[in-house]
Write an enzyme that holds these catalytic residues in place. Sequence first.
Site, PDB file in Angstrom:
ATOM      1  N   LYS A   1       0.816  -1.209   0.000  1.00 48.76           N
ATOM      2  CA  LYS A   1       0.000   0.000   0.000  1.00 48.76           C
ATOM      3  C   LYS A   1       0.855   1.267   0.000  1.00 48.76           C
ATOM      4  O   LYS A   1       0.424   2.312  -0.474  1.00 48.76           O
ATOM      5  CB  LYS A   1      -0.928   0.014   1.213  1.00 48.76           C
ATOM      6  CG  LYS A   1      -1.788  -1.230   1.419  1.00 48.76           C
ATOM      7  CD  LYS A   1      -2.797  -1.424   0.307  1.00 48.76           C
ATOM      8  CE  LYS A   1      -3.935  -2.360   0.675  1.00 48.76           C
ATOM      9  NZ  LYS A   1      -3.565  -3.762   0.888  1.00 48.76           N
TER      10      LYS A   1
HETATM   11  C1  PLP Z   1      -4.286  -4.932   0.434  1.00 46.47           C
HETATM   12  C2  PLP Z   1      -3.506  -6.189   0.398  1.00 46.47           C
HETATM   13  C3  PLP Z   1      -3.793  -7.193  -0.523  1.00 46.47           C
HETATM   14  C4  PLP Z   1      -4.972  -7.112  -1.469  1.00 46.47           C
HETATM   15  O1  PLP Z   1      -4.809  -6.099  -2.427  1.00 46.47           O
HETATM   16  P1  PLP Z   1      -6.093  -5.554  -3.233  1.00 46.47           P
HETATM   17  O2  PLP Z   1      -5.567  -4.422  -4.030  1.00 46.47           O
HETATM   18  O3  PLP Z   1      -7.064  -5.113  -2.193  1.00 46.47           O
HETATM   19  O4  PLP Z   1      -6.592  -6.668  -4.046  1.00 46.47           O
HETATM   20  C5  PLP Z   1      -2.966  -8.298  -0.570  1.00 46.47           C
HETATM   21  N1  PLP Z   1      -1.923  -8.431   0.281  1.00 46.47           N
HETATM   22  C6  PLP Z   1      -1.628  -7.481   1.193  1.00 46.47           C
HETATM   23  C7  PLP Z   1      -0.488  -7.704   2.110  1.00 46.47           C
HETATM   24  C8  PLP Z   1      -2.397  -6.328   1.283  1.00 46.47           C
HETATM   25  O5  PLP Z   1      -2.089  -5.396   2.190  1.00 46.47           O
END
Ligand code: PLP
Length: 502
Positions: free
Chosen positions: A116
């Site tokens: 993120k």
């Molecule tokens: C947010 C997240 C995901 C999923 O990603 P999306 O974009 O919501 O599909 C997978 N792994 C981790 C560690 C995340 O923080």
Amino acid sequence: MLYNSTENRNEVVSASQSIAQGISKDGGLFVPQSLPEYDIKTLKNMLSLDYKGIAKKVFSDFLSDFTAEEINECVEKAYTVEKFGGENPAPLSFKKYNGNDVNILELWHGPTCAFKDMALQILPHLLTKSLKKTNDGKDAVILVATSGDTGKAALEGFKDVEHTKIIVFYPELGVSPMQKRQMNTQEGENVRVCAIEGNFDDAQTGVKKIFTTPEISDILEKNNMMFSSANSINWGRLLPQIVYYIASYLDMVNSGKIALGDKINVVVPTGNFGNILASYYAFCMGLPINKFICASNSNNVLTDFISTGVYDKNRQFYTTISPSMDILVSSNLERLLYKLSGDNDEITKEWMTQLKTVGKYEVTPEVRDAVSKLFYGGFCDDAQTKETIAKMYREENYLCDTHTAVAVSVYDKYVSETGDKTPTVIASTASPYKFSKAVLSAVSEGKELPESEFDMVDLLNKITGVEIPAPLASLKDKKSRFSDVVKTNEMPDYVLGALGVK
Ligand SMILES: *Cc1c(COP(=O)(O)O)cnc(C)c1O
């Protein structure tokens, strides 16, 4: 370039408006009306660019109401060596799994140790510039629903950013102890963190409802504030994610793994469908991608959707060791369906309305076939996730987190089912130390585990020798600042209270 809502093509906004607003007033998601085209010649010219250079090129092609200087400033401030630990914030690690090459795209070298950060380190810069262009002097109130990682990454990105306030809601029992600690110790004068009684979907529905309640927006308006979103419903979250798929492709070429023009597969551990959607947009722009492998945990609503064309969230919800994917309503699927239905806002709205009212919809045979031609869906349970972590560690001395392990496991299944040996990039989405308990139990072969989170972190470090990321190590001594818990129907009141406008 202009953007319109997936649920109303007549709702047209500029790039900065789409970022400032986050979500369309009708509840639809903003999408670009057309995409820039990157042919092989364009990609060839990008081979010599570093990550920041690639980011600047992609941003300037999408954010047509930003100047080159503004984009330059955003990118330079976001992807610093200090924040990402190296010149390349998203390096590839070339490994093997079960005899096959796996090229692991490590997206977790940022300040909160999850992918993120790749978007949320730049979003505050994009948003403050967008606000200046569109909303004379209003403060932005960022409302976030998180399954664990977005919350912390958004808090870290927005802390003490002028003219912004940020409120994060997370499911009380649905995040890892490390994720909870990361959020509850957050510093900054403009931040609030609150747990809700419910799961991520409840948090997300609650936040969406607040966004689209006119009475609440009016109160904010009167107080010179407006809502915005740092969730992947905001276009400003998706755009930075397109960059690393292009960058990883160019890295594959530069390192001799593929020739320019060769196709790759991508594997993405998926929850809200944002990350994998970014790779799909890169493909629509011209990046040579063969298959999108959508990996889920036991909450396998997407696996079923990809094979049947029926999206049905009426099913058991599982709390797993990959909590950031414990999601039954994958918001960004709406953008894919809009695109695959030929930019059909009416039918998209109809499906989304059915999802809200009966929790289920079935797409047309054309859209179903388009989905299953491009996407492969697979899932694995917690036991398989742990086995994958253990095997990867045994064979390659490489420690991956639970979400990445889901992706590796599903990829392994895909290769044995299809025999497809197309070179493949696997998105690695978090540091293993964010999910120490599960990772430790996978590699410690039945030994008894210590009780406290930080003792587990230390033991994992002792067994594997893998360095503990500094931002996680330093949490041990930080004071907890937040402990609020509310019911979902209390969320609107909580927000108004936190803003002091009740
Ligand atoms: C947010 C997240 C995901 C999923 O990603 P999306 O974009 O919501 O599909 C997978 N792994 C981790 C560690 C995340 O923080």
